[in-house]
Structure formats: structure tokens, C-alpha cells
Design an enzyme around this catalytic site. Structure first.
Site, PDB file in Angstrom:
ATOM      1  N   LYS A 223       6.102  -0.454 -12.756  1.00 22.34           N
ATOM      2  CA  LYS A 223       6.524   0.423 -12.320  1.00 22.34           C
ATOM      3  C   LYS A 223       7.478   1.488 -11.931  1.00 22.34           C
ATOM      4  CE  LYS A 223       2.001  -0.201  -9.924  1.00 22.34           C
ATOM      5  NZ  LYS A 223       1.206  -0.929  -9.077  1.00 22.34           N
TER       6      LYS A 223
ATOM      7  N   GLN B  92       2.544  -2.419  -2.816  1.00 25.40           N
ATOM      8  CA  GLN B  92       2.060  -3.743  -3.185  1.00 25.40           C
ATOM      9  C   GLN B  92       0.658  -4.326  -2.942  1.00 25.40           C
ATOM     10  OE1 GLN B  92       2.655  -2.764  -6.704  1.00 25.40           O
ATOM     11  NE2 GLN B  92       0.286  -4.339  -7.059  1.00 25.40           N
TER      12      GLN B  92
ATOM     13  N   ASP C 182      -1.205   6.520  -4.821  1.00 26.44           N
ATOM     14  CA  ASP C 182      -2.261   5.552  -5.078  1.00 26.44           C
ATOM     15  C   ASP C 182      -4.701   6.143  -5.322  1.00 26.44           C
ATOM     16  OD1 ASP C 182      -1.549   3.116  -6.387  1.00 26.44           O
ATOM     17  OD2 ASP C 182      -1.717   2.022  -4.830  1.00 26.44           O
TER      18      ASP C 182
END
Ligand code: NAP
Length: 285
Positions: free
Chosen positions: A53, A97, A120
């Protein structure tokens, strides 16, 4: 029939070029898109995801910040960092995460991220907006699937779609997005009776189960579009999806491979959401 392969890598590459171009325009106007990533613990898969990422951000010209914590960190420390990043106007996206160690309530952590920076798309507020068909940050994996269908010219409206899996991050938002796009959607899960019968009627099948080669050729309607979200590690170390790719390719009209299908689209849409957040921040001034 031999299916056309939907090359997620190639589609992702094109979409990322477009994102990088738009980011360059924004940077020229004084706003550099910035994603902050929080990693707790030393799960090797999570470390790889975070590295990818961060690398994707840098390639697109974004700024990225990485905050790493030991697995036994006190939750207050991470909540403190999230609050700090929420208040930092130069940060446009915050990603925690998953999975998190057991001392964390993942829902509470995701809710702590400001909905305005929830790139997200996991915050309940954004999920509610998605359900209402309103603009929000969409979860990256199902949004990536929708983008693949769009780029490949797959008509969704009026089609029968079956989503296998009902998780909050893939199955449920996937079903909502297909519904919003005009499909008639059936969601199958571990309690579904006659799963094969449902799948057999589908023009579009999305598999998000986490079981290697669960969907076999005999379940698929000839000419169906088959999207495989699953990522499973086999005993020999190779990756495979939730669909028996070799068999299904003989029946479907269009199919995604694993790896190289949906996977590359997930990070791409994360970049898309971060850019969108930066554009919104720039418009607010
Ligand atoms: P998850 O939270 O474990 O959900 C799996 C879903 O599959 C559940 O809804 C479960 O039903 C259903 N299921 C399990 N066994 C089943 C069975 N025998 N028959 C029918 N349904 C069954 O997984 P997830 O997070 O949604 O992820 C799904 C897969 O996608 C995994 O392989 C994951 O690694 C992959 N993934 C890939 C990406 C990417 O970027 N490519 C991103 C995210 C996830 P119940 O709800 O009834 O238990």
C-alpha cells in the site's frame, strides 16, 4: 466455451495512471494526497499488505505515513494516534491494517477513524451511506470488482447476480453495489440451502468465501461472468482462488484469475478513495 480472462493487473495499471494524473493536478494546486497506515503486531501477511500500500502511494505521487506498534501495545496508544491523525489536515486517509491483536475491539478502532478519512470504507457511517445509495467511501475490494465490470463492458442492470459470502468487507457491500447497479441479487453463505442451484441461475457470480476451488464448473451457468475474490494459500505455497479456474474457464464467458484478478484492484481503489478524500479536502479549502 472458453472464457475471456479479466486481467485485473492491466485494468489496475490503467486506473492507477489516471489516479496519478489527477493527483499531479491536485499537487500542482497545493494539496498532496496523503495516506496514513497503522500496523499493529508482526503478522507477515499484514506487513506485506502495508508495504504494498505504501509503495503504491509513492508510485502515484502520494505522501504516505506508516506507524508501527508492537503486538502488546495498549489500545489507548493506537486510539491516541488515530485522534492525532483525524485532527491533522494534511492527512486525507487513515487505514488500520486488520487483523488486530486480541486486546483490540476492531469495530471500535474502525469507528474511531473519522468517516471523512475512512478510505477503507469500513466505518458504519460510510456503510450506511452505501446502503442508501449515497456518495461515500466504498469498501475497496467490492468497489474494485464494480470497476472491473464497468471497464470490461459487463452490463449489470437486469442481470441475476449471486454473491457467495456475507462479510462486512466483501460480501455485503458487494451485494449492495450490485443491487444499486440494477442487478437482482442473491447472497449465499454457509447456511444457504442449495447453493449450487442459486449459483447455476446467476449471470454474474462473485465468490468471496475463502475456500480453495469451492465453485466448480458444474455450478456455473454457461456464459456467466465469474469474479473470484478468494485468496487461498495451498500447501505447496501457491495461491488459488475460491473458483476452480481451469474448469470454470470452460463454461464462463468472462473470468478473473487468482492471482492477477481482483487483488490488484483493491489497492487501486484505496488510492482512488485517498485521492477523493484529498479532492474533497481541497474543495473545502
Ligand atoms: P470471511 O469474513 O471469512 O467470510 C467468508 C464468507 O464465506 C462468510 O460469509 C461465510 O458464511 C461464507 N462461507 C464460508 N464457508 C462457506 C460454505 N461452505 N458455503 C457457503 N458460504 C461459505 O472472508 P472475507 O473477508 O469476506 O474474504 C473472503 C475471501 O476473499 C478470502 O479468501 C479473502 O482472503 C479474500 N479477500 C480478497 C481480497 C482481495 O483484495 N482480493 C480482499 C478481501 C478478502 P457465514 O457468514 O455463514 O459464515
Amino acid at each position: 466455451m472458453t472464457a475471456r480472462i479479466l486481467d485485473g493487473k492491466a485494468i489496475a495499471e490503467k486506473v492507477r495512471e489516471d489516479i496519478a494524473q489527477k493527483a499531479a493536478q491536485l499537487i500542482a494546486q497545493g494539496t498532496t494526497p496523503c495516506l496514513a497506515v497503522i500496523l499493529v503486531g508482526s503478522d507477515p501477511a499484514s506487513a506485506v499488505y502495508v508495504r504494498n500500500k505504501v509503495a503504491a502511494c509513492e508510485k502515484a505521487g502520494f505522501r504516505s505515513l506508516k506507524f508501527e506498534y508492537a503486538a502488546d501495545v495498549a489500545p489507548e496508544v493506537v486510539f491516541g494516534k488515530i485522534a492525532e491523525l483525524n485532527a491533522d489536515a494534511s492527512v486525507h486517509g487513515i487505514l488500520v491494517q486488520l487483523p488486530l491483536p486480541p486486546q483490540f475491539d476492531a469495530d471500535k478502532v474502525l469507528e474511531a477513524v473519522s468517516a471523512e478519512k475512512d478510505v477503507d470504507g469500513f466505518h458504519a457511517e460510510n456503510f450506511g451511506m452505501l446502503l442508501q445509495g449515497r456518495e461515500s467511501f466504498y469498501p475497496c475490494t467490492p468497489w474494485g470488482v464494480m470497476k472491473m465490470l464497468e471497464v470490461s463492458g459487463v452490463e449489470v442492470q437486469g442481470k441475476d447476480a449471486v454473491v457467495i459470502g456475507r462479510s462486512n468487507i466483501v460480501g455485503k457491500p458487494m451485494a449492495v453495489m450490485l443491487l444499486t447497479a440494477g442487478a437482482t441479487v442473491t447472497v449465499c453463505h454457509s447456511k444457504t440451502k442449495d447453493l449450487a442451484g442459486h449459483v447455476k441461475r446467476a449471470d454474474i457470480v462473485v465468490a468471496a468465501i475463502g475456500k480453495p476451488r469451492f465453485v466448480t464448473a458444474d455450478m456455473i451457468k454457461p456464459g456467466a461472468v465469474v469474479i473470484d475474490v478468494g485468496v487461498n494459500r495451498l500447501p505447496d505455497g501457491k495461491l488459488c482462488g475460491d473458483v476452480d479456474f481451469a474448469g470454470a474457464s470452460e463454461v464462463a464467458s468472462l473470468i478473473t484469475p487468482v492471482p492477477g484478478g481482483v487483488g490488484p484492484m483493491t489497492i487501486t481503489m484505496l488510492l482512488g478513495n485517498t485521492l477523493l478524500s484529498a479532492q474533497r479536502a481541497a474543495a473545502r479549502g
